[in-house]
Design an enzyme around this catalytic site. Structure first.
Site: not given
Length: 182
Positions: A46, A59, A72, A132, A168
């Protein structure tokens, strides 16, 4: 690409080698063979992008549990961020240590984050775009996070946090986790 080891075991800062002429430049951003030689993930399922309007947006600190743990490969395409990673692998010599990296559209550095790390970033400018690659699909039931301001982590964010999601802001503190982090 130039690979720079970090203070955290298995994480890499990657410097692109630009090849330019009067048209602009070209650079490789991923090479399966070079990644494999360093023990890095070589298969990505992805590609995600994040756009943040305001400086100070935070984030994360996100990660996924096995079997959906993610590697990642992160780049900041527009603006600037400070990317923070935390090693949450209990058997690692750098367990619960963190490191910060500035990624921006001028240095074009990439950060390789191996599975077993919590990941977060804060925008240093308005109008930021981050892209990413991830090695596992998103699995909501395996998603976890750490609180960005957990005193046990001791992260000194460079900007005042101006924008953060409710999710978060509410991740548990490390001492509130009922099982191993990862």
């Amino acid at each position: 690409m130039k690979y720079h080891s970090t203070e955290l075991k298995d994480a890499w800062l990657i410097e692109l080698e630009l090849r330019g002429d009067d048209r602009g430049f070209f650079a490789r951003t991923m090479c399966r063979e070079e990644f494999a030689d360093r023990g890095m993930e070589t298969e990505y399922v992805q590609q995600n992008m994040s756009v943040s309007a305001f400086k100070g947006t935070l984030r994360g600190m996100h990660y996924q549990l096995r079997p959906y743990a993610e590697a990642k490969l992160i780049r900041c395409l527009r603006g600037a961020i400070v990317d923070v990673i935390v090693d949450i692998r209990e058997d690692s010599p750098t367990y619960l240590k963190h490191q910060m990296f500035e990624l921006n559209d001028q240095n074009r550095h990439q950060l390789y984050v191996p599975p077993g790390f919590a990941h977060s970033f804060q925008t240093l400018t308005d109008d930021v775009e981050v892209s990413y690659l991830v090695s596992s699909p998103y699995a909501p039931e395996h998603e976890r996070g750490l609180r960005y301001n957990d005193e046990k982590l001791g992260i000194s964010w460079p900007e005042t946090v101006t924008t953060i999601s409710d999710k978060d802001a509410a991740w548990p503190l490390i001492d509130e986790h009922r099982q191993p982090l990862f």
